[in-house]
Write a protein that holds these residues in place. Structure first.
Motif, PDB file in Angstrom:
ATOM      1  N   VAL A  35      10.193  -6.274   1.586  1.00 49.61           N
ATOM      2  CA  VAL A  35       9.762  -6.040   0.201  1.00 49.61           C
ATOM      3  C   VAL A  35       9.220  -7.321  -0.422  1.00 49.61           C
ATOM      4  N   LYS A  36       9.878  -8.411  -0.144  1.00 54.05           N
ATOM      5  CA  LYS A  36       9.490  -9.693  -0.729  1.00 54.05           C
ATOM      6  C   LYS A  36       8.141 -10.179  -0.197  1.00 54.05           C
ATOM      7  N   LYS A  37       7.899 -10.054   1.107  1.00 49.71           N
ATOM      8  CA  LYS A  37       6.741 -10.676   1.743  1.00 49.71           C
ATOM      9  C   LYS A  37       5.509  -9.778   1.823  1.00 49.71           C
ATOM     10  N   ALA A  38       5.683  -8.469   1.687  1.00 52.90           N
ATOM     11  CA  ALA A  38       4.549  -7.548   1.827  1.00 52.90           C
ATOM     12  C   ALA A  38       3.498  -7.788   0.752  1.00 52.90           C
ATOM     13  N   ALA A  39       2.239  -7.684   1.146  1.00 51.40           N
ATOM     14  CA  ALA A  39       1.163  -7.771   0.150  1.00 51.40           C
ATOM     15  C   ALA A  39       1.153  -6.520  -0.714  1.00 51.40           C
ATOM     16  N   ILE A  40       1.378  -5.376  -0.082  1.00 53.04           N
ATOM     17  CA  ILE A  40       1.459  -4.082  -0.775  1.00 53.04           C
ATOM     18  C   ILE A  40       2.559  -3.260  -0.102  1.00 53.04           C
TER      19      ILE A  40
ATOM     20  N   ALA B 284     -11.017  -7.837   1.685  1.00 53.07           N
ATOM     21  CA  ALA B 284     -12.085  -8.453   0.901  1.00 53.07           C
ATOM     22  C   ALA B 284     -11.568  -9.684   0.168  1.00 53.07           C
ATOM     23  N   HIS B 285     -10.353  -9.601  -0.320  1.00 51.19           N
ATOM     24  CA  HIS B 285      -9.738 -10.729  -1.044  1.00 51.19           C
ATOM     25  C   HIS B 285      -9.530 -11.906  -0.121  1.00 51.19           C
ATOM     26  N   GLU B 286      -9.179 -11.619   1.154  1.00 49.95           N
ATOM     27  CA  GLU B 286      -8.971 -12.694   2.129  1.00 49.95           C
ATOM     28  C   GLU B 286     -10.248 -13.486   2.385  1.00 49.95           C
ATOM     29  N   LYS B 287     -11.384 -12.766   2.368  1.00 53.81           N
ATOM     30  CA  LYS B 287     -12.661 -13.425   2.629  1.00 53.81           C
ATOM     31  C   LYS B 287     -13.010 -14.400   1.510  1.00 53.81           C
TER      32      LYS B 287
ATOM     33  N   VAL C 147      -6.760   0.373  -0.002  1.00 51.97           N
ATOM     34  CA  VAL C 147      -5.876  -0.794  -0.115  1.00 51.97           C
ATOM     35  C   VAL C 147      -6.216  -1.810   0.972  1.00 51.97           C
ATOM     36  N   TYR C 148      -6.384  -1.351   2.211  1.00 50.39           N
ATOM     37  CA  TYR C 148      -6.775  -2.266   3.289  1.00 50.39           C
ATOM     38  C   TYR C 148      -8.036  -3.040   2.907  1.00 50.39           C
ATOM     39  N   GLN C 149      -9.060  -2.307   2.463  1.00 52.01           N
ATOM     40  CA  GLN C 149     -10.346  -2.942   2.183  1.00 52.01           C
ATOM     41  C   GLN C 149     -10.252  -3.942   1.047  1.00 52.01           C
ATOM     42  N   SER C 150      -9.449  -3.611   0.042  1.00 50.29           N
ATOM     43  CA  SER C 150      -9.263  -4.529  -1.087  1.00 50.29           C
ATOM     44  C   SER C 150      -8.597  -5.827  -0.628  1.00 50.29           C
ATOM     45  N   LEU C 151      -7.558  -5.710   0.196  1.00 51.52           N
ATOM     46  CA  LEU C 151      -6.843  -6.884   0.673  1.00 51.52           C
ATOM     47  C   LEU C 151      -7.711  -7.733   1.613  1.00 51.52           C
TER      48      LEU C 151
END
Length: 369
Positions: free
Chosen positions: A126-131, A366-369, A360-364
């Motif tokens: 729960v603590k480490k998950a991005a979502i 894209a943010h990494e890029k 959600v995958y695509q948002s995360l």
């Protein structure tokens, strides 16, 4: 999660997802899975027992070898020291409230050691998950409160129901197929149905007592319980014998997916008496099969069923029995809730779950890029 994988891979085949998909699979399952998905995905052997030390120690290395930018763990058992970005699905927190000796087949000290490990792993996840994905708002609210999680970090994606569950068997002319299924599992019509495991929080002994009470007015009422054979099965058999309920309770054992829709279709009522559920998929399967549902008004079940069924207090034998009698003695009421259930079930589609998950995958990514 196989249904979700099916839909995500289908979206990729439609060019709605440009990235690569890697499935981590057991060696013994590789041939079957590769036959199903072909070259649409990449495969990586991760031959570690779930909830094991091997999984904790060696899985991160296997994942890192693939160079994945994002990993979706479909359960809470994320390796404690895994450091790369990930999302996780937490299906429920039932173990937080329903545990102890009755909920385990293990030597009790070993059970409590495993329980401490469970609490530690899920807290870290729960603590480490991005979502965090949950199957209901009920579980989302539980997580937010229990672990002080920002609610915006938790995304509700309802589970779906497969197309094989439908009301077609109620109007089919294949009477022989129906008779074959009833004979195979030694089921007598008419019957009340429960599908699921027999853990204590499922509340099956109380359901049996409620059926016993209802039978005082409805002698024809039988209860069919679809569940696998295990220690909890043996415990329930002893309970049934002790309560002198053998004449109206039928334990079918495991029923494969190809037979289960017929059993739903031929049931007069489906009942879910649980004290706790993260979602309650059998209720949706029953509704999509055109079977009117009765359900516990605890935890997530009212959220899933809404106004499409009759609810009861799962701790009250008279209340459960009253709802069962109300349904059983009123064919018009059953027809009304059958229609409501069919409409309600349309809300739960794996294709919708996959689209939400992919967003959600695509948002995360894209943010990494």
């Amino acid at each position: 999660m196989e249904n979700l994988a099916d839909q995500l891979i289908d979206l990729k085949s439609q060019n709605k997802f440009k990235g690569e998909i890697v499935l981590f699979v057991r060696k013994e399952d590789l041939t079957t899975i590769r036959k199903k998905y072909g070259s649409q995905v990449n495969y990586k052997i991760a031959d570690f027992p779930h909830y094991s030390f091997k999984e904790q120690i060696f899985l991160p290395k296997v994942i890192n070898e693939t160079g994945c930018n994002l990993v979706h763990f479909p359960h809470f058992n994320i390796p404690f020291f895994y450091q790369a970005p990930f999302v996780v699905t937490i299906h429920d927190l039932t173990k937080h409230s329903f545990g102890g000796q009755k909920a385990t087949t293990r030597f009790l000290p070993f059970y409590y050691l495993k329980y401490l490990a469970y609490k530690m792993i899920i807290r870290q996840a729960v603590k480490k998950a991005a979502i965090i994905f949950t199957p209901s708002n009920f579980v989302k609210n539980q997580l937010a409160k229990q672990y002080k999680v920002d609610p915006s970090k938790i995304i509700v994606t309802y589970e779906g129901v497969g197309e094989k569950f439908s009301s077609i068997s109620r109007i089919t002319t294949d009477q022989e197929r129906q008779k074959e299924i009833l004979s195979l599992y030694q089921i007598r019509k008419p019957y009340l149905l429960y599908v699921g495991n027999l853990y204590p929080h499922k509340n099956i002994p109380l359901l049996i007592e409620a059926v016993k009470r209802a039978r005082q007015k409805i002698p024809a009422l039988n209860l069919v319980i679809v569940c696998g054979r295990n220690v909890f099965w043996e415990r329930l058999k002893k309970t049934i014998k002790a309560s002198q309920s053998e004449n109206f309770v039928r334990l079918t054992g495991f029923v494969p997916d190809e037979d289960l829709p017929v059993i739903y279709n031929l049931a007069t009522i489906y009942c879910q008496p649980s004290f706790a559920e993260g979602f309650g998929l059998p209720l949706v399967q029953a509704m999509q099969s055109g079977c009117p549902v009765a359900f516990s008004r605890d935890t997530s079940l009212p959220e899933v069923v809404g106004e499409a069924g009759l609810s009861f207090n799962p701790r009250s034998i008279p209340d459960i029995a009253s709802v069962l009698k109300k349904y059983w003695l009123n064919p018009k009421l059953r027809h009304q809730y059958r229609q409501l259930g069919l409409n309600r079930a349309k809300l739960f589609k794996w294709s919708d779950t996959a689209k939400q998950t992919l967003a959600v995958y695509q948002s995360l990514l894209a943010h990494e890029k």
